[in-house]
Scaffold this motif. Sequence first.
Motif, PDB file in Angstrom:
ATOM      1  N   VAL A 165      29.193  44.190  53.550  1.00 50.98           N
ATOM      2  CA  VAL A 165      29.411  42.819  53.097  1.00 50.98           C
ATOM      3  C   VAL A 165      30.051  42.877  51.713  1.00 50.98           C
ATOM      4  N   GLY A 166      31.193  42.203  51.543  1.00 56.51           N
ATOM      5  CA  GLY A 166      31.874  42.159  50.240  1.00 56.51           C
ATOM      6  C   GLY A 166      31.657  40.808  49.590  1.00 56.51           C
ATOM      7  N   VAL A 167      31.106  40.800  48.361  1.00 57.24           N
ATOM      8  CA  VAL A 167      30.842  39.542  47.667  1.00 57.24           C
ATOM      9  C   VAL A 167      31.330  39.643  46.227  1.00 57.24           C
ATOM     10  N   PHE A 168      31.236  38.530  45.491  1.00 54.27           N
ATOM     11  CA  PHE A 168      31.601  38.537  44.069  1.00 54.27           C
ATOM     12  C   PHE A 168      30.437  38.005  43.252  1.00 54.27           C
ATOM     13  N   VAL A 185      31.951  42.606  43.491  1.00 55.60           N
ATOM     14  CA  VAL A 185      32.910  42.637  42.393  1.00 55.60           C
ATOM     15  C   VAL A 185      32.474  41.549  41.426  1.00 55.60           C
ATOM     16  N   GLN A 186      32.414  41.877  40.119  1.00 58.19           N
ATOM     17  CA  GLN A 186      31.815  40.937  39.187  1.00 58.19           C
ATOM     18  C   GLN A 186      32.516  39.579  39.156  1.00 58.19           C
ATOM     19  N   LYS A 187      33.846  39.594  39.023  1.00 53.91           N
ATOM     20  CA  LYS A 187      34.529  38.316  38.840  1.00 53.91           C
ATOM     21  C   LYS A 187      35.295  37.914  40.093  1.00 53.91           C
ATOM     22  N   ALA A 194      42.142  41.536  45.126  1.00 57.41           N
ATOM     23  CA  ALA A 194      41.883  42.807  45.810  1.00 57.41           C
ATOM     24  C   ALA A 194      41.781  42.578  47.311  1.00 57.41           C
ATOM     25  N   LEU A 195      41.100  41.498  47.689  1.00 58.48           N
ATOM     26  CA  LEU A 195      40.985  41.162  49.106  1.00 58.48           C
ATOM     27  C   LEU A 195      42.374  40.894  49.702  1.00 58.48           C
ATOM     28  N   LEU A 196      43.186  40.164  48.938  1.00 57.73           N
ATOM     29  CA  LEU A 196      44.536  39.832  49.415  1.00 57.73           C
ATOM     30  C   LEU A 196      45.369  41.071  49.699  1.00 57.73           C
ATOM     31  N   THR A 197      45.266  42.076  48.823  1.00 59.77           N
ATOM     32  CA  THR A 197      46.090  43.267  49.026  1.00 59.77           C
ATOM     33  C   THR A 197      45.585  44.096  50.200  1.00 59.77           C
ATOM     34  N   ARG A 198      44.317  43.940  50.531  1.00 64.00           N
ATOM     35  CA  ARG A 198      43.774  44.759  51.615  1.00 64.00           C
ATOM     36  C   ARG A 198      43.987  44.131  52.986  1.00 64.00           C
ATOM     37  N   LEU A 199      44.037  42.811  53.038  1.00 67.03           N
ATOM     38  CA  LEU A 199      44.139  42.139  54.334  1.00 67.03           C
ATOM     39  C   LEU A 199      45.330  42.602  55.175  1.00 67.03           C
TER      40      LEU A 199
END
Lengths: 433, 338
Positions: A46-49, A77-79, A86-91
């Motif tokens: 699970v990826g959260v901020f 990820v803190q912020k 980062a999510l955008l580049t990985r999608l």
Amino acid sequence: MRTTPRTRMTRRAAVGTAAMMLAVTACSSGGDSDGGDDSGKITLTVGVFGQFGLEEAGLYEEYMELNDNIVIEQTSVQKSEDYYPALLTRLPTGSGLMDIQAIEVANVYEVTNELSQYFVDFNDYDVDTGHFLDFKLAQATNADGKVVGLGTDIGPMGICYRTDHFEAAGLPTDRDEVAALWADDWQAYIDTGKEFVKSDVDAAWVDVAGGVFNAVVNTYEERFYDTSGEVVYQESEAVQTAWDLAMDAAESGITAKQKQFEPEWDRAIANGDFATVSCPAWMLGYIQDKADEAGEGLWDFAHAPSPGNWGGAFLSVTDASEHKEEAAKLAAWLTAPEQQARFFAERGSFPSSAEAVQAPEVADATHEYFQDAPIGQLFTEAAEGIPTLVLGPRDQVIQEQIANGLLAADTQGLSSEEAWESTVSSIENALAD
Amino acid sequence: MTTHDSSAAPPVEGGAAPGRPGRATESPEERRQRRRSWRFRMDTKASPYAFIAPFFLFFGAFGLFPLLFTGWASLHRVRLAAPNDMEWAGLDNFARLMSDEYFWNALTNTFTIGVLATVPQLAIALGLAHLLNYKMRGSNFFRVAMLTPYATSVAAATLVFAMLYGRDYGMINWALDLVGIDAVDWKSGSLTTQFAISTIVIWRWTGYNTLIYLAAMQAVPKDLYESAALDGASPWKQFLHVTLPSLRPTILFTVVVSTIGATQLFGEPLLFGGSPSGGAQNEYQTLGLYMYEMGWTNFNLGRASAIAWAMFLLLIIIGLVYWAVTKVASRSTAGKGA
């Protein structure tokens, strides 16, 4: 040449992560690469901020107890501003993605409409979406009826205020009387502030002009985009009204001129440098953390002139996930009414599920730090008045540039015209192809 | 390489033997020797390439490829969310930089912060190196202490400085208040913010440059100072007429390195205000920051790439200027020497 190291870093990180994941799966499962191990356990990531709260509320632990074959791992990820790029580049590459990714409300439009092919449709799985608040479900549903996100929480807003400052300035301190000072009228809220700073209390009325803008603009349905998806911030009534009120606050000197979420702002909260601040549900815990003992017994919470929504998130399952079925099941469980009610009780994140709102642990909740304010009842009332915001893909950029313009007016004394002109030119530059 | 002698010998023997025997008639022993010598030759010729290959492979993958990809992306309309979805734009992205007030603002900021940071930094470094060059007790301690800021991470240092420069609760304003100066808002206004950021850069890099100067100073022949002293030159004159001229190539080197660093300035301004806009009115947005904002806040990869390449070209120009300056400088020194 900053892209070079940047790209280098992300690529290297991706390669490193891939290598690490290979190593981990190789060790734990002897070459079995689908994330399961010898005992048949499935690892869901699970990826959260930020301090998202699902883990802190003990929800993962409970799910793992209920489901022996599932192991949940969270990466935070803190912020949010770092998390989303980062999510955008990985999608597009489909690598480095978690099974479940949290999506902030500011980005949900883009995810739902422009990036929906990278996420699964919850309609394809056995997920009950009927219990969500209508507007929350609508925000994560695209024109084809695909549901890409399940709401975790919403951010109905009120006003947090310092009772000691109010008392010293001769204002009422009871939360109903305080709310009556500015019922239905944001101008009355600003005017009360002007009276407040005339007293000899050594504090400002509100933290920063941008905070006033944010509180007001989110009470309107149409802010930066209209329903046809056109950028309309220059003509929108919401922006104009909110801008004028914020400028009024800046020009009459009732702000503490503190940029929100900076370390200095935190300290200003602890020291009571401003008497009021607009407070979505999740802000109560933040203020309690920052003010701590220094503010013990001094804060209270009242209705805002009109309620808006600030923040709230969704959970989405990525199409690249190897365990879509299990991930969808987990996302549905985490956002089910019982869990949302618990999420509120533990973390103060207000439920996005109409059913959860009815639950006694939500409806009867009080907040000890805020003089036992019946926050369950107050936020439920606020949530009922929240408009169904019209969202757009670049809401966040527009919002940030307006906040910058107002900050310049606030700290550097720009006139309303100068600040507006510079804001418009920044936004146009940011939105241009 | 224990077989060095034995394998090196055969070619000499073979070369000396007249009428080298044909392959059909060579004995197994000779064949083994021939093969060994072939292997030896391959070893000396190919091995160096094999040894440096990893660097070039990594450089190709993580240095050259991103550079070329960025160049390619800069000629397209392309967004961060869909990097493969490119639409040819020719030089549009570059052309619009010409009329982009934010680009010129960032360029100006980069230049002014660069000057504000580099000039005092090198001057202080030169002075400190001169002091450290004297015989003194605990000189090693001071030399190590000089380098500690350099060993600190940019993020940690900047976050601490950002707190020191706080308007209401910062230590610097508290100290100013003690001497009767009103609180300064270090986080808004061009001059104050750029000054504050420059101090972070100065703090981090002065020690590094000091050690480079110190090393160069210790290489200056002692007899130059002795003869200068005999001629009656004061320590100041000695510094001016012996130390400085000897340090000229070193100074040029540090200027080049500092200029490159200043052009790429990124971490300090980003973390100082906590956002890529570099202040509410972009007061301290540098080129690196503007590029980052374009790519990672506005998600416009094409325009961000164009800014990146503009920075790259700028560095090449700066490099050429310095190269020309070195040429002229060394010619004039040579002329004087003759």
